[in-house]
Design a protein around this motif. Structure first.
Motif, short mmCIF file in Angstrom:
data_model
loop_
_atom_site.label_atom_id
_atom_site.label_comp_id
_atom_site.label_asym_id
_atom_site.label_seq_id
_atom_site.Cartn_x
_atom_site.Cartn_y
_atom_site.Cartn_z
N PHE A 128 0.83 -1.20 0.00
CA PHE A 128 0.00 0.00 0.00
C PHE A 128 0.87 1.26 0.00
CE2 PHE A 128 -3.14 -3.01 1.76
CZ PHE A 128 -4.22 -2.73 0.92
N MET A 129 0.39 2.32 -0.69
CA MET A 129 1.12 3.58 -0.76
C MET A 129 0.44 4.62 0.13
SD MET A 129 1.70 6.30 -3.90
CE MET A 129 1.75 5.01 -5.14
N TYR A 130 1.28 5.42 0.81
CA TYR A 130 0.79 6.47 1.70
C TYR A 130 1.47 7.80 1.35
CZ TYR A 130 -1.11 2.75 4.64
OH TYR A 130 -1.82 1.67 5.11
N ALA A 131 0.80 8.91 1.67
CA ALA A 131 1.34 10.24 1.43
C ALA A 131 0.95 11.16 2.58
CB ALA A 131 0.82 10.80 0.11
N TRP A 132 1.77 12.19 2.83
CA TRP A 132 1.45 13.19 3.84
C TRP A 132 2.23 14.48 3.56
CZ3 TRP A 132 4.15 8.72 4.62
CH2 TRP A 132 5.46 8.83 5.09
N GLY A 133 1.82 15.55 4.22
CA GLY A 133 2.44 16.86 4.00
C GLY A 133 1.59 17.71 3.07
N ALA A 134 2.23 18.51 2.22
CA ALA A 134 1.53 19.41 1.32
C ALA A 134 0.95 18.65 0.13
CB ALA A 134 2.47 20.51 0.83
N ASN A 135 -0.26 19.05 -0.27
CA ASN A 135 -0.93 18.40 -1.40
C ASN A 135 -1.60 19.44 -2.30
OD1 ASN A 135 -1.86 16.20 -2.94
ND2 ASN A 135 -3.79 16.10 -1.80
N THR A 136 -1.00 20.62 -2.35
CA THR A 136 -1.59 21.74 -3.07
C THR A 136 -1.85 21.44 -4.54
OG1 THR A 136 -0.34 23.20 -1.60
CG2 THR A 136 -1.31 24.20 -3.56
N PHE A 137 -0.95 20.67 -5.16
CA PHE A 137 -1.08 20.39 -6.59
C PHE A 137 -1.54 18.96 -6.85
CE2 PHE A 137 1.93 23.90 -6.31
CZ PHE A 137 1.47 24.75 -7.29
N GLY A 138 -1.96 18.27 -5.80
CA GLY A 138 -2.42 16.90 -5.99
C GLY A 138 -1.30 15.89 -6.00
N GLN A 139 -0.18 16.23 -5.38
CA GLN A 139 0.98 15.34 -5.40
C GLN A 139 0.81 14.08 -4.57
OE1 GLN A 139 0.95 18.66 -4.49
NE2 GLN A 139 2.66 19.12 -3.13
N PHE A 140 -0.35 13.93 -3.87
CA PHE A 140 -0.67 12.66 -3.22
C PHE A 140 -1.20 11.65 -4.23
CE2 PHE A 140 -1.71 14.33 1.35
CZ PHE A 140 -0.43 14.88 1.43
N GLY A 141 -1.86 12.16 -5.28
CA GLY A 141 -2.44 11.27 -6.28
C GLY A 141 -3.71 10.56 -5.84
N ASN A 142 -4.37 11.10 -4.80
CA ASN A 142 -5.55 10.43 -4.26
C ASN A 142 -6.86 11.09 -4.70
OD1 ASN A 142 -5.33 12.81 -2.81
ND2 ASN A 142 -5.73 11.87 -0.81
N GLY A 143 -6.79 11.98 -5.69
CA GLY A 143 -8.00 12.61 -6.20
C GLY A 143 -8.42 13.86 -5.49
N SER A 144 -7.61 14.34 -4.54
CA SER A 144 -7.94 15.57 -3.83
C SER A 144 -6.72 16.48 -3.79
CB SER A 144 -8.39 15.25 -2.39
OG SER A 144 -7.27 15.04 -1.55
N ASN A 145 -6.92 17.69 -3.29
CA ASN A 145 -5.82 18.63 -3.08
C ASN A 145 -5.73 19.01 -1.60
OD1 ASN A 145 -6.74 19.02 -6.02
ND2 ASN A 145 -4.77 20.05 -5.99
N THR A 146 -6.20 18.13 -0.76
CA THR A 146 -6.20 18.36 0.68
C THR A 146 -4.92 17.82 1.30
OG1 THR A 146 -8.61 18.17 0.74
CG2 THR A 146 -7.44 17.97 2.84
N SER A 147 -4.20 18.66 2.02
CA SER A 147 -2.96 18.25 2.68
C SER A 147 -3.27 17.39 3.91
CB SER A 147 -2.14 19.48 3.06
OG SER A 147 -1.81 20.24 1.91
N SER A 148 -2.25 16.75 4.47
CA SER A 148 -2.46 15.89 5.62
C SER A 148 -1.26 15.95 6.56
CB SER A 148 -2.69 14.44 5.18
OG SER A 148 -2.82 13.59 6.30
N LEU A 149 -1.53 15.92 7.87
CA LEU A 149 -0.47 15.94 8.89
C LEU A 149 0.00 14.54 9.24
CD1 LEU A 149 -1.91 18.64 11.36
CD2 LEU A 149 -0.38 18.97 9.40
#
Length: 473
Positions: free
Chosen positions: A196-217
């Motif tokens: 499984f892949m996880y992401a956190w931090g800034a997501n201003t440009f969608g760099q999480f790739g999860n369909g949103s632009n919401t950042s996460s702590l």
């Protein structure tokens, strides 16, 4: 018929004052930082070149270096990561080390607003496995599978559910199943050992790739798929490979760094293998830089796309492109590292090449100029008082192998012997430690469950370290 690979190892008396540049084919791990580069040679020694200050692990008053210079005298380095203004490395004994600028605590030394050119141990733990140095923050995985972070945390890039900077390693959550990490500019990516892949931090440009632009702590699941093999976090875009070798990109695309033929940002993963080729094209390596991307296909060809102001794409020009373009015609590439405006690429022969910005010497080719084509970085050796001592022979066969390896070696004295196998990311996949007697010794190692690819077998006996590249197929 058995294929035998023989390695003759010579112990050197080391001096930083005199060195020469000869030949190619001695590198094991390389990492491109902002305007500097780091590498570990096959003999386990650590080297740096480019902008100095506190960045190269050399005396801070030394000028920039346009050729690789050895950092210290140790020959037991396993992996290294160059960040924006600091660096991290792990030794064979599992200890963690840092150097550079640490104003936000990214050195992990318990201090803010600190800086050191001295390569300094982080704490006393000896169970560190892999590291990734980002923009003023750090990530690391221990042999226990736990994930740790420290440094700048203004947008939650540490993943600890706060925005408080940390000057000591802090565990991220409670999970103990992390396998891959990569620290970008303000976001982080990771894969656990179930895929499984996880992401956190800034997501201003969608760099999480999860369909949103919401950042996460804190780490959030990117998708329901659990077939991810590699991730790479750039400035504000990301790259990922699944286990079938399909390449995906997501995030900012102002300079075409997603390589999908557009300049439109995407917060969902774009399968580049389909969009550009029309058919499934497999990849084996990825590296996301500052607004550009590097990739190696499974035929060992090198490809690049995105921002190209300094020739960091290696295409012979400084034209920015929004698709992947083949770099040269060689088909022997296996490792890449994208920096701020320069790139490093290693051949299967362990020869090292660079392209892009070179004004601080970060290309390592003896000049201060920028290049837009790949330039060969010679294999540095120390020329002062080179003395052969106790030449030893190690034989590893069959190589390539499909299932097991046999290791033959000669000991001139009774010694504690460590045999360790690492992958291209410096992660230890096998380790054996035993007391051995004088004479010829033989060990057989089962690697049938490991993925096909290139690995490095290191044998440590007393003060001697010998490394052999092995191929699993």
């Amino acid at each position: 018929m058995k294929t035998k690979l023989q390695l003759l190892v010579i112990t050197f008396l080391i001096s930083l004052s005199t060195f020469s540049q000869v030949g190619t084919g001695c590198w094991r791990v390389v990492s491109a930082g902002t305007n500097f580069s780091l590498g570990i040679k096959m003999d386990g020694t650590l080297w740096g070149w480019g902008q100095n200050g506190n960045l190269l692990g050399l005396n801070g008053v030394m000028p920039n270096q346009n050729l690789p210079v050895q950092i210290g005298t140790n020959n037991d380095w396993v992996t290294v990561s160059a960040g924006t203004i600091h660096s991290l490395a792990v030794k064979t004994n599992g200890t963690l080390w840092s150097w550079g600028n640490g104003q936000f605590g990214q050195l992990g030394n318990g201090l803010f607003n600190s800086a050191t050119w001295t390569v300094t141990q982080v704490g006393t733990a000896n169970d560190w496995l892999s590291v990734s140095a980002g923009n003023r923050f750090s990530l690391a995985i221990k042999t226990t599978g736990t994930l740790w972070s420290w440094g700048l945390n203004n947008v939650g890039q540490l993943g600890i559910n706060t925005i408080i900077n940390q000057n000591l390693p802090v565990q991220v959550g409670t999970a103990a199943n992390w396998s891959k990490i990569d620290a970008g500019d303000q976001h982080s990516l990771a894969i656990d050992n179930t895929g499984f892949m996880y992401a956190w931090g800034a997501n201003t440009f969608g760099q999480f790739g999860n369909g949103s632009n919401t950042s996460s702590l804190f780490p959030i699941l990117v998708s329901s798929s659990n077939n991810w093999a590699e991730v790479s976090a750039g400035f504000d875009h990301s790259m990922a490979l699944d286990t079938t070798g399909i390449l995906y990109t997501f995030g900012n695309n102002t300079n075409g760094q997603l390589c999908d033929g557009t300049n439109t940002a995407s917060n969902v993963m774009i399968p580049i293998s389909f969009s550009n080729a029309g058919t499934v094209t497999q990849y084996i390596a990825i590296s996301a830089g500052d607004n550009f991307s590097l990739a190696i296909k499974n035929d060992n060809t090198l490809w690049s796309g995105g921002f190209n102001s300094s020739g960091q794409l290696g295409l012979g020009n400084t034209t920015t492109v929004n698709t992947l373009n083949q770099v040269g015609s060689n088909n022997n590439w296996f490792l890449i590292s994208a920096g701020d405006a320069h790139s490093l690429a290693m051949e299967t022969s362990t020869g090292l090449w660079s392209t892009g910005r070179g004004l601080e010497g970060e290309l390592g080719i003896g000049t201060w100029i920028t290049n837009n084509t790949l330039q060969s970085i010679g294999c540095p050796t120390l020329a002062l008082e080179t003395i052969a001592k106790d030449t030893k022979t190690i034989q590893v066969y069959p190589n390539p192998t499909t299932n097991s390896l046999t290791v033959d070696y000669l000991l001139n004295d009774n010694a504690t012997v460590v045999i360790r196998i690492t992958n291209l990311q410096g992660q230890v996949i096998y380790e054996m430690k035993s007391e051995q007697s004088i004479g010829t010794q033989t060990n057989t190692i089962d690697i049938s469950n490991e993925a096909n690819g290139i690995y490095f077998l290191t044998l440590v006996s007393g003060t001697e370290t010998q490394t052999v590249k092995i191929i699993k197929q």
